[in-house]
Design an enzyme around this catalytic site. Structure first.
Site, PDB file in Angstrom:
ATOM      1  N   ILE A  18     -16.795 -23.949  32.131  1.00 48.57           N
ATOM      2  CA  ILE A  18     -15.916 -25.016  32.591  1.00 48.57           C
ATOM      3  C   ILE A  18     -16.729 -26.139  33.227  1.00 48.57           C
ATOM      4  O   ILE A  18     -16.486 -27.321  32.976  1.00 48.57           O
ATOM      5  CB  ILE A  18     -14.880 -24.462  33.572  1.00 48.57           C
ATOM      6  CG1 ILE A  18     -13.863 -23.576  32.838  1.00 48.57           C
ATOM      7  CG2 ILE A  18     -14.158 -25.597  34.301  1.00 48.57           C
ATOM      8  CD1 ILE A  18     -12.905 -22.843  33.750  1.00 48.57           C
ATOM      9  N   ASP A  59     -27.433 -23.795  45.611  1.00 46.23           N
ATOM     10  CA  ASP A  59     -26.745 -22.538  45.883  1.00 46.23           C
ATOM     11  C   ASP A  59     -25.676 -22.843  46.920  1.00 46.23           C
ATOM     12  O   ASP A  59     -25.982 -23.039  48.099  1.00 46.23           O
ATOM     13  CB  ASP A  59     -27.747 -21.515  46.414  1.00 46.23           C
ATOM     14  CG  ASP A  59     -27.097 -20.194  46.802  1.00 46.23           C
ATOM     15  OD1 ASP A  59     -25.862 -20.061  46.661  1.00 46.23           O
ATOM     16  OD2 ASP A  59     -27.819 -19.292  47.262  1.00 46.23           O
ATOM     17  N   ASN A  86     -16.604 -26.219  41.398  1.00 47.09           N
ATOM     18  CA  ASN A  86     -16.340 -25.265  40.316  1.00 47.09           C
ATOM     19  C   ASN A  86     -17.072 -23.943  40.514  1.00 47.09           C
ATOM     20  O   ASN A  86     -16.666 -22.921  39.944  1.00 47.09           O
ATOM     21  CB  ASN A  86     -16.767 -25.897  38.985  1.00 47.09           C
ATOM     22  CG  ASN A  86     -16.764 -24.914  37.840  1.00 47.09           C
ATOM     23  OD1 ASN A  86     -15.717 -24.450  37.395  1.00 47.09           O
ATOM     24  ND2 ASN A  86     -17.946 -24.574  37.342  1.00 47.09           N
ATOM     25  N   ARG A 122     -17.709 -30.811  52.967  1.00 47.10           N
ATOM     26  CA  ARG A 122     -18.221 -31.298  54.255  1.00 47.10           C
ATOM     27  C   ARG A 122     -19.387 -32.263  54.038  1.00 47.10           C
ATOM     28  O   ARG A 122     -19.451 -33.337  54.648  1.00 47.10           O
ATOM     29  CB  ARG A 122     -18.668 -30.113  55.098  1.00 47.10           C
ATOM     30  CG  ARG A 122     -19.209 -30.482  56.479  1.00 47.10           C
ATOM     31  CD  ARG A 122     -19.852 -29.272  57.136  1.00 47.10           C
ATOM     32  NE  ARG A 122     -18.906 -28.184  57.311  1.00 47.10           N
ATOM     33  CZ  ARG A 122     -19.159 -26.903  57.034  1.00 47.10           C
ATOM     34  NH1 ARG A 122     -20.333 -26.555  56.532  1.00 47.10           N
ATOM     35  NH2 ARG A 122     -18.245 -25.978  57.250  1.00 47.10           N
ATOM     36  N   TYR A 154     -11.731 -11.950  44.765  1.00 40.09           N
ATOM     37  CA  TYR A 154     -11.734 -13.222  44.050  1.00 40.09           C
ATOM     38  C   TYR A 154     -10.388 -13.925  44.196  1.00 40.09           C
ATOM     39  O   TYR A 154     -10.325 -15.129  44.467  1.00 40.09           O
ATOM     40  CB  TYR A 154     -12.058 -12.964  42.582  1.00 40.09           C
ATOM     41  CG  TYR A 154     -11.914 -14.156  41.664  1.00 40.09           C
ATOM     42  CD1 TYR A 154     -12.898 -15.135  41.611  1.00 40.09           C
ATOM     43  CD2 TYR A 154     -10.804 -14.281  40.829  1.00 40.09           C
ATOM     44  CE1 TYR A 154     -12.781 -16.220  40.753  1.00 40.09           C
ATOM     45  CE2 TYR A 154     -10.677 -15.358  39.973  1.00 40.09           C
ATOM     46  CZ  TYR A 154     -11.664 -16.328  39.940  1.00 40.09           C
ATOM     47  OH  TYR A 154     -11.541 -17.401  39.095  1.00 40.09           O
ATOM     48  N   LYS A 158      -9.700 -17.560  46.016  1.00 35.62           N
ATOM     49  CA  LYS A 158      -9.071 -18.676  45.322  1.00 35.62           C
ATOM     50  C   LYS A 158      -7.772 -19.100  46.016  1.00 35.62           C
ATOM     51  O   LYS A 158      -7.428 -20.291  46.028  1.00 35.62           O
ATOM     52  CB  LYS A 158      -8.797 -18.305  43.864  1.00 35.62           C
ATOM     53  CG  LYS A 158     -10.044 -18.206  43.000  1.00 35.62           C
ATOM     54  CD  LYS A 158     -10.761 -19.542  42.857  1.00 35.62           C
ATOM     55  CE  LYS A 158     -11.858 -19.480  41.802  1.00 35.62           C
ATOM     56  NZ  LYS A 158     -12.576 -20.776  41.660  1.00 35.62           N
TER      57      LYS A 158
END
Length: 258
Positions: A18, A59, A86, A122, A154, A158
Site C-alpha cells: 500500500i 523506524d 502507513n 508530532r 493489531y 488500529k
C-alpha cells in the site's frame, strides 16, 4: 491531473504494498515524495533514480529515527504538505488464543502501529501547520478496528489510531491542518503471497463487490483525502473495503437472498 504540483509528501512504510502504491500515486500527480521505511534498501530498489522521489531510513518505533527523518525533510524539502502514516508492526500479527497471547506482541503493535503514527504526526505538525492550509495527515487504519477479524493487538492498535485521527483533527483544525483515515479491507499485498486460494474464497464469499482490494484502490482514496478536493473533510474515516463492513454476505446466504 496534477493535484499535488508543488506539494511535498512523507509516506511511512513506503517501500512495498500500500505504501509504495501511495508513493506512486502522489508522485504521478506532481508531488515530491519522501519514502520512509525501516527497510531503506527495499525502498531504494523500488524508487532509486526516480526523479522527485527520495528515500530515508525511518523506524517509526524509534523516536530518534523519526526525528532524524524529519530533519532530512526540513533540509531537503524545506517544508511538508502531506503525511501518510502507513507503517505498522508486521512481525507482531499472529493471532493466538487470548490465554496464549503474550505482552510482547501487544507492546510491539502499540509501540509501532499506534505510537509510530503519533511520533510522525508530532514531528510533522510544525511543517504541516506552515503549509498555508494544504497540510493533511492521512492515517491507514483497518477494518480490524471495527469488527472481529482476529489479531487482538493489531486490531486494538488500529482502533487507537482511529481515535487518534479524530482527536488530532480537533486539535489541529485551527491551524488549518486536516486529519483523516482510510480503513481498508483485505488488500492483495505480499502478506497474502502463496494464499491465492484464500483470497479467491474471500472475494467470492465475503466481499459484496466480488473481489479483494488492491494497493491502488487504497492509494486513490489517500490521494483524494490528501488533496484540495477534500478541503472540507477532517476527522473522518473512509472505508475502502468493498462493502465488507456494510453488508453481511453470509447472513443473506442463509436467508436465500440474491
Amino acid at each position: 491531473m496534477d493535484r499535488f504540483e508543488g506539494y511535498s509528501a512523507f509516506v511511512t512504510g513506503g517501500a512495498r504494498g500500500i505504501g509504495a502504491a501511495v508513493v506512486r500515486r502522489l508522485h504521478s500527480e506532481g508531488a515530491r515524495v519522501v519514502v520512509a521505511d525501516v527497510d531503506d534498501s527495499a525502498a531504494r530498489e523500488a524508487f532509486g533514480g526516480v526523479r522527485g522521489v527520495s528515500v530515508v531510513r525511518c523506524d517509526v518505533g524509534d523516536a530518534e529515527s523519526v526525528a532524524a527523518a524529519f530533519a532530512y525533510v526540513r533540509e531537503e524539502l524545506g517544508g511538508l504538505d502531506v503525511l501518510v502514516n502507513n507503517a505498522f508492526a508486521r512481525d507482531a500479527m499472529d493471532s493466538p488464543r487470548i490465554e496464549d497471547d503474550p505482552d510482547g506482541g501487544w507492546r510491539e503493535q502499540l509501540h509501532v502501529t499506534l505510537l509510530g503514527a503519533v511520533r510522525c504526526a508530532r514531528a510533522a505538525m510544525p511543517l504541516l501547520a506552515a503549509a498555508d492550509g494544504r497540510g493533511a495527515v492521512v492515517n491507514i487504519g483497518s477494518v480490524n478496528a471495527e469488527a472481529y477479524f482476529g489479531n487482538h493487538a493489531y486490531s486494538a492498535a488500529k482502533a487507537g489510531l482511529a481515535s487518534f485521527t479524530r482527536t488530532l483533527a480537533g486539535e489541529v483544525a485551527p491551524r488549518r491542518v486536516r486529519v483523516n483515515q482510510i480503513t481498508p479491507g483485505t488488500v492483495a499485498t505480499r502478506a497474502w503471497e502463496s494464499r491465492e486460494e484464500q483470497l479467491a474464497a474471500l472475494a467470492a464469499r465475503v466481499y459484496p463487490l466480488g473481489r479483494v482490494g488492491t494497493p491502488d484502490d487504497v492509494a486513490a482514496a489517500v490521494a483524494f483525502l490528501a488533496s484540495s478536493d477534500a478541503a472540507w473533510i477532517t476527522g473522518t474515516t473512509l472505508r475502502v473495503d468493498g462493502g465488507l463492513l456494510a453488508v453481511n454476505t453470509h447472513f443473506g446466504e442463509v436467508l436465500g437472498q440474491p
